[in-house]
Design an enzyme around this catalytic site. Structure first.
Site, PDB file in Angstrom:
ATOM      1  N   GLU A 174       9.254  23.209  -2.272  1.00  0.00           N
ATOM      2  CA  GLU A 174       9.812  24.555  -2.338  1.00  0.00           C
ATOM      3  C   GLU A 174       9.167  25.476  -1.315  1.00  0.00           C
ATOM      4  O   GLU A 174       9.839  26.346  -0.748  1.00  0.00           O
ATOM      5  CB  GLU A 174       9.690  25.140  -3.742  1.00  0.00           C
ATOM      6  CG  GLU A 174      10.456  26.444  -3.859  1.00  0.00           C
ATOM      7  CD  GLU A 174      10.864  26.809  -5.270  1.00  0.00           C
ATOM      8  OE1 GLU A 174      11.474  27.883  -5.409  1.00  0.00           O
ATOM      9  OE2 GLU A 174      10.594  26.053  -6.216  1.00  0.00           O
ATOM     10  N   GLY A 215      14.971  31.210  -4.293  1.00  0.00           N
ATOM     11  CA  GLY A 215      15.324  29.893  -4.801  1.00  0.00           C
ATOM     12  C   GLY A 215      16.323  29.969  -5.949  1.00  0.00           C
ATOM     13  O   GLY A 215      16.200  30.817  -6.829  1.00  0.00           O
ATOM     14  N   HIS A 244      10.424  11.468  -7.903  1.00  0.00           N
ATOM     15  CA  HIS A 244       9.084  10.979  -7.572  1.00  0.00           C
ATOM     16  C   HIS A 244       9.167   9.456  -7.498  1.00  0.00           C
ATOM     17  O   HIS A 244       9.453   8.792  -8.493  1.00  0.00           O
ATOM     18  CB  HIS A 244       8.081  11.466  -8.611  1.00  0.00           C
ATOM     19  CG  HIS A 244       8.156  12.953  -8.805  1.00  0.00           C
ATOM     20  ND1 HIS A 244       7.750  13.840  -7.840  1.00  0.00           N
ATOM     21  CD2 HIS A 244       8.646  13.689  -9.825  1.00  0.00           C
ATOM     22  CE1 HIS A 244       7.958  15.074  -8.270  1.00  0.00           C
ATOM     23  NE2 HIS A 244       8.506  15.003  -9.475  1.00  0.00           N
ATOM     24  N   ARG A 286       6.831   7.063  -5.836  1.00  0.00           N
ATOM     25  CA  ARG A 286       5.631   6.221  -5.932  1.00  0.00           C
ATOM     26  C   ARG A 286       4.402   7.111  -6.052  1.00  0.00           C
ATOM     27  O   ARG A 286       4.413   8.234  -5.570  1.00  0.00           O
ATOM     28  CB  ARG A 286       5.501   5.252  -4.759  1.00  0.00           C
ATOM     29  CG  ARG A 286       5.337   5.875  -3.418  1.00  0.00           C
ATOM     30  CD  ARG A 286       5.099   4.884  -2.265  1.00  0.00           C
ATOM     31  NE  ARG A 286       5.862   3.676  -2.310  1.00  0.00           N
ATOM     32  CZ  ARG A 286       7.085   3.508  -1.806  1.00  0.00           C
ATOM     33  NH1 ARG A 286       7.670   4.514  -1.187  1.00  0.00           N
ATOM     34  NH2 ARG A 286       7.700   2.367  -1.882  1.00  0.00           N
ATOM     35  N   HIS A 302      22.698  22.460   4.565  1.00  0.00           N
ATOM     36  CA  HIS A 302      23.714  23.516   4.702  1.00  0.00           C
ATOM     37  C   HIS A 302      22.976  24.827   4.935  1.00  0.00           C
ATOM     38  O   HIS A 302      22.072  25.179   4.176  1.00  0.00           O
ATOM     39  CB  HIS A 302      24.547  23.611   3.426  1.00  0.00           C
ATOM     40  CG  HIS A 302      25.392  24.840   3.352  1.00  0.00           C
ATOM     41  ND1 HIS A 302      26.539  25.018   4.104  1.00  0.00           N
ATOM     42  CD2 HIS A 302      25.246  25.983   2.617  1.00  0.00           C
ATOM     43  CE1 HIS A 302      27.058  26.197   3.828  1.00  0.00           C
ATOM     44  NE2 HIS A 302      26.297  26.801   2.932  1.00  0.00           N
ATOM     45  N   GLY A 312      24.292  28.498   5.295  1.00  0.00           N
ATOM     46  CA  GLY A 312      25.401  29.440   5.295  1.00  0.00           C
ATOM     47  C   GLY A 312      24.906  30.867   5.204  1.00  0.00           C
ATOM     48  O   GLY A 312      23.703  31.128   5.122  1.00  0.00           O
TER      49      GLY A 312
END
Length: 140
Positions: free
Chosen positions: A62, A82, A89, A91, A106, A108
């Site tokens: 993030e 966000g 996940h 390994r 994307h 936009g």
């Protein structure tokens, strides 16, 4: 694709009072359509079993995606926030550095979607994440 020219130093010299700084996330490269960053795998990012905590991987993902979104907008007019983040996940990682590579899926005017692949020091992918971001007007 970036709104202006950014340097790795620009990204690493942001204010330090945030989760990314606490986990020692560092930006390492800016390309034409990607950014990369690293995060240590140590006592700050471990889960009780001594491996990288999935939540820490999500923080790296993030952080990279949010900064990439910011790099694409006019910060005088807009804010990137966000909407959704997911991660698989793949390994475990016990120590060293993980490296995230963030690329757009994307970009936009109102939404952006970023793919973040995270690798261990052997080059093995340990996590793949997708971040969806809303671009909103900057509050006055």
């Amino acid at each position: 694709m970036w709104f202006r020219n950014f340097t790795v130093d620009d990204l690493n010299n942001r204010p330090k009072n945030h989760l990314g700084a606490l986990l020692d996330i560092k930006f390492t490269e800016i390309g034409e359509d990607f950014i990369t960053g690293t995060m240590p795998v140590d006592e700050r990012t471990h889960q009780p079993a001594g491996i990288l905590h999935g939540g820490a991987s999500v923080v790296l993902a993030e952080t990279l995606g949010s900064i990439a979104s910011y790099m694409c907008i006019d910060p005088e007019k807009y804010v990137a926030v966000g909407l959704e983040v997911n991660a698989n996940h793949l390994r475990p990682v016990k120590s060293g550095l993980v490296k995230g590579i963030c690329k757009p899926l994307h970009v936009g005017a109102k939404t952006q979607v970023w793919e973040i692949k995270i690798y261990d020091e052997r080059g093995k992918m340990n996590c793949i994440s997708r971040l969806t971001v809303a671009i909103i007007n900057k509050p006055q």
